[in-house]
Write an enzyme that holds these catalytic residues in place. Structure first.
Site, PDB file in Angstrom:
ATOM      1  N   TYR A 225      -1.772  -0.546  10.959  1.00 23.45           N
ATOM      2  CA  TYR A 225      -1.888  -0.964   9.562  1.00 23.45           C
ATOM      3  C   TYR A 225      -0.700  -0.461   8.752  1.00 23.45           C
ATOM      4  O   TYR A 225      -0.053  -1.216   8.023  1.00 23.45           O
ATOM      5  CB  TYR A 225      -3.193  -0.433   8.965  1.00 23.45           C
ATOM      6  CG  TYR A 225      -3.291  -0.625   7.474  1.00 23.45           C
ATOM      7  CD1 TYR A 225      -3.533  -1.887   6.936  1.00 23.45           C
ATOM      8  CD2 TYR A 225      -3.103   0.448   6.598  1.00 23.45           C
ATOM      9  CE1 TYR A 225      -3.598  -2.069   5.561  1.00 23.45           C
ATOM     10  CE2 TYR A 225      -3.175   0.272   5.230  1.00 23.45           C
ATOM     11  CZ  TYR A 225      -3.421  -0.991   4.716  1.00 23.45           C
ATOM     12  OH  TYR A 225      -3.470  -1.178   3.351  1.00 23.45           O
TER      13      TYR A 225
ATOM     14  N   SER B  31       0.847  -1.192   0.000  1.00 23.16           N
ATOM     15  CA  SER B  31       0.000   0.000   0.000  1.00 23.16           C
ATOM     16  C   SER B  31       0.882   1.242   0.000  1.00 23.16           C
ATOM     17  O   SER B  31       2.028   1.203   0.488  1.00 23.16           O
ATOM     18  CB  SER B  31      -0.891   0.011   1.241  1.00 23.16           C
ATOM     19  OG  SER B  31      -1.522   1.264   1.428  1.00 23.16           O
TER      20      SER B  31
END
Length: 246
Positions: free
Chosen positions: A159, A146
């Site tokens: 995260y 990501s």
């Protein structure tokens, strides 16, 4: 002789984690569309069975299980090899997200996120590398991470930490494995409209999702990377929707 900018991946074999929906399922469709074979893994047996039914038994095999289990990752690779005799690509795609402040989730949620996003990536890669070395002709390792792995935002600290870990893992693996003919690619999408984090910081049908990438966009990037000549490697690819603020 002119140098071809692409190569065919028809007949190659890929194993894909997190393959029951979103980017994983879109990648399975994209690779089969290019003539590849895919072993798809995820916990949801019904979703996997439906995907294999769509793609055809001759092109796909479902391997249900929990990617956090190191032995499961060995079984996923073994299923691909048993059906088609080899493995050419691992797409370590499984991932979960839960947005909120550092104290907003209980320990079990955070542990599952760390184990799914980072440790499971390690188990997937280790299983593939063992097979690539046994074959002796290289292979592709694609890690779906990501943009959060480069610039963590508020309310996503744990995260983002798992994604930073994937970035470090990928860079080190590239330096370790490229002399053996293994290419390591880190695919880093920004927000992608899928089931990811629905109910854990994102709401299904929200207007925000309309500005995001689609799973097919990310799957296309993965296919492009794999279709590059073996003399070329892409180490990092960041993707943003033109509509999403960076």
């Amino acid at each position: 002789m002119p140098h071809s900018p692409t190569r065919s991946i028809a007949g190659t074999v890929a194993a894909i984690t997190g393959g029951s929906a979103g980017i994983g399922a879109a990648t399975a469709r994209a690779l089969v569309g290019a003539g590849a074979k895919v072993a798809v893994g995820a916990r949801r047996k019904d979703r996997l069975a439906s995907l294999v039914g769509e793609l055809g038994d001759e092109h796909a095999v479902a391997v249900p299980g929990d990617v956090r289990d190191a032995e499961y990752n060995e079984a996923l690779v073994a299923a691909a090899v048993e059906k088609w005799g080899r493995l050419d690509t691992i797409v370590a795609n499984a991932g979960i997200g839960a947005y909120g402040g550092i104290l907003d989730h209980d320990d079990a949620v955070l542990r599952e996120m760390v184990e799914t996003n980072y440790l499971a990536t390690v188990w997937s890669v280790r299983s593939a590398v063992r097979q690539f070395r046994a074959q002796g002709d290289g292979g592709d390792i694609v890690i779906v991470s990501s943009v959060a792995g480069f610039r963590g935002g508020a309310d996503e600290a744990v995260y983002a930490g798992t994604k930073f870990a994937q970035v470090g893992l990928s860079g080190s693996l590239d330096r370790e494995l490229r002399t053996e003919g293994m290419r390591v690619t880190l695919i880093c999408p920004a927000g992608t409209a899928s089931e990811f984090a629905i109910g854990a910081g994102r709401e299904e049908g929200s207007a925000e999702l309309e500005s995001y990438l689609r799973p097919d966009d990310v799957a296309h990037a993965i296919r492009v990377v794999l279709e590059q000549p073996r003399s070329v490697r892409t180490t990092v690819w960041q993707l943003w929707s033109s509509q999403q603020q960076s």
